[in-house]
Design an enzyme around this catalytic site. Sequence first.
Site, PDB file in Angstrom:
ATOM      1  CG  HIS A   1     -18.306  90.923   5.894  1.00  0.00           C
ATOM      2  ND1 HIS A   1     -17.596  89.844   6.377  1.00  0.00           N
ATOM      3  CD2 HIS A   1     -18.203  91.903   6.842  1.00  0.00           C
ATOM      4  CE1 HIS A   1     -17.086  90.172   7.572  1.00  0.00           C
ATOM      5  NE2 HIS A   1     -17.428  91.401   7.860  1.00  0.00           N
TER       6      HIS A   1
ATOM      7  CE1 TYR B   1     -18.415  98.988  12.000  1.00  0.00           C
ATOM      8  CE2 TYR B   1     -17.137  97.148  12.885  1.00  0.00           C
ATOM      9  CZ  TYR B   1     -17.774  97.760  11.829  1.00  0.00           C
ATOM     10  OH  TYR B   1     -17.780  97.171  10.588  1.00  0.00           O
TER      11      TYR B   1
ATOM     12  CG  ASP C   1     -13.613  95.135  13.134  1.00  0.00           C
ATOM     13  OD1 ASP C   1     -12.478  94.749  12.756  1.00  0.00           O
ATOM     14  OD2 ASP C   1     -14.651  94.951  12.457  1.00  0.00           O
TER      15      ASP C   1
END
Length: 653
Positions: free
Chosen positions: A135, A305, A265
């Site tokens: 990101h 996560y 994820d």
Amino acid sequence: MGTALVYDEEMTRYKLLWLDPDCEIERPERLTSSHEALLQSGLATRCVSIPVRQATDTEILLIHSQEYLEAVKKTPYMTLQDLQQFTQLYGAVYFHPNSYHCATLAVGAALQLVDGVLTGTVRNGIALVRPPGHHSMRSAASGFCIFNNVAIATKYAQKKYGVQRVLIVDWDIHHGQGVQYAFEDDPSVLYFSWHRYEHQKFWPELRDSDYDSVGKDKGLGFNINVPWNKVGMENSDYLAAFFHVLLPVAYEFCPDLVIVCAGFDSAVGDPEGEMCATPDIFAHLTHLLMNLAGGKLCAVLEGGYNLTSLGQSVCATVQTLLGDPAPRPADLQSPSQSALESIHCVRAAHRNFWSSFQHSPAAPPSEVSTKRVKREEKDERTQRGGATDSEDAVTWPEPQKRRPPPVRTAAVIPEDASCPDGCRRFNISQEDFSNDSTGASLTALVGKMEKNEICNGLALVSDVSTAMAAVIQHASALKQRVLVVCVGGTRIQSHMPEDGTTLTVHFNKEVLEEPRCKYYIPVHLKRGFGDVSGFTQATLGLLLPIAYQYDPGLVLLAQAPSKDRPSSSCWQQLVGLLLGLAQARVLVLLREGHEAFIGPTASSLTGTPAPSLGQVGASQAEDFEALDGLRRRLQVDWKLLRTSVQEHEDEDN
Ligand code: X5A
Ligand code: ZN
């Protein structure tokens, strides 16, 4: 040629120091528990440990601005209050006094991995890093990311090693907008990302993440976004995106290096992704990339996560990198309507850039457009009764243990022929190499494959049809579904059962036949096997989806007598890709006179990545059109062949 594991505990030594519900999931345990899972399963000791290092300023500046680097460099000296304030400049990220140090190590880990792979110290590998990278942008941190590990590694590989084309596969469930922005005008880097999108309602809520962001200027066509507009995507949705979007383009692109933004994820149980694909799917995603770029694959951790799901997914990936057979892709359903809408839209958006899509419908019909759903529509999550409040409620079966057989590859070859490298000679009667003893050897071999004593094998036979019949008969006695892939020849002589116990896919140049039944599929390649693009199109878009859905217990690959033979690199690609099925129980039958194929076949069966096919040019339109037509006819029975939502065609049968 081993698999690298790049890891250092130091990257666990930073954490969120204040309350922030958006950031609390990004915890040090993500790394410790992934590493622990690799140790526990015995996979870590099978890897080559490569130390991390700090990336230099020059390396970080390959992607980031001087101003941003200088700003981040000040964070170790900030007070808690200053850190919180600095954090506010960006979205969904936090800083700690040790963040900068760890961020330089995360970049350095990715660079060490690239060094290991490109110097040939290892074949492939994984870097377990924190903070993640995809990101972060030229001058901004974002989404737990500080420096863009993968983007920097890509530039580094190109600069230091003269690597030309890099494929970045981002299977994290978030859009790596930082990677997209870094390379959107660069045709030397092909970026593929799928991501939870929900018509722009999901973080980072960018218009740029939709399927119509296809790259800019010279990089037009080299940015591929697959937006998922619903949660709950499953294994078949991910595989469909690979078979019908990523892989055809990847083979056409012909990368020199593959880097994976390996976020987990996207697996079941993750509180961010809320998807339903199982950790095992990463064994297949990894496998499907391992015959590109001569096997040069670098996986760099991004998100993930749910610690249980994350650990299992990391193990599935690493075990595949190490060469162990993938688990069977059991019970694949049809891709979901929403996934098919997305796939359809991506193919349409890219139809002018990639020859594999040139026969896709031009523009998505308006009722199929992923933009159709109004943004104010009721939240899908509550509609599905999904994991809105309790992520702990999500459960899935424990992944099956993958126990590779003691012998990888057996060779049934005449006494006077030398045994190919890495193979075990397997003849029932050593003295008398006749047809009968070959048959006996083959059935004995199939028995040993069934008992998990031998993984796969090759045999040189005088009569392919007879040998094939013997193997099929024996396998059906063992109640194994057999996938028969026949390359060349005119017609399959032996009478195949049509009850689903075998599925035959027959590639041929000579005769044009219609499918006899759901389980006999002739694939006519007008231009023969010399046409690499037709062959890859047929293998990726047709054979693999059918084969994965069929889920055989044994694969029988036979080269029938034919003037027209595939090049040995095409053949090796075929063998390599088929090894993803049936826990790599693949038996290859070669005909006497085709001895030249023994070496390449053995090399692929023993796990050597197939050589690249070269940049695959456009095939003649007629082949592609015929293949697309066949795909459309067969998708009634084989739903993994679908590339778009069906209106009426389904009900016809
Ligand atoms: C690397 C990664 C996710 C950020 C989510 C912010 N970042 N809501 O998975
Ligand atoms: Zn993510």
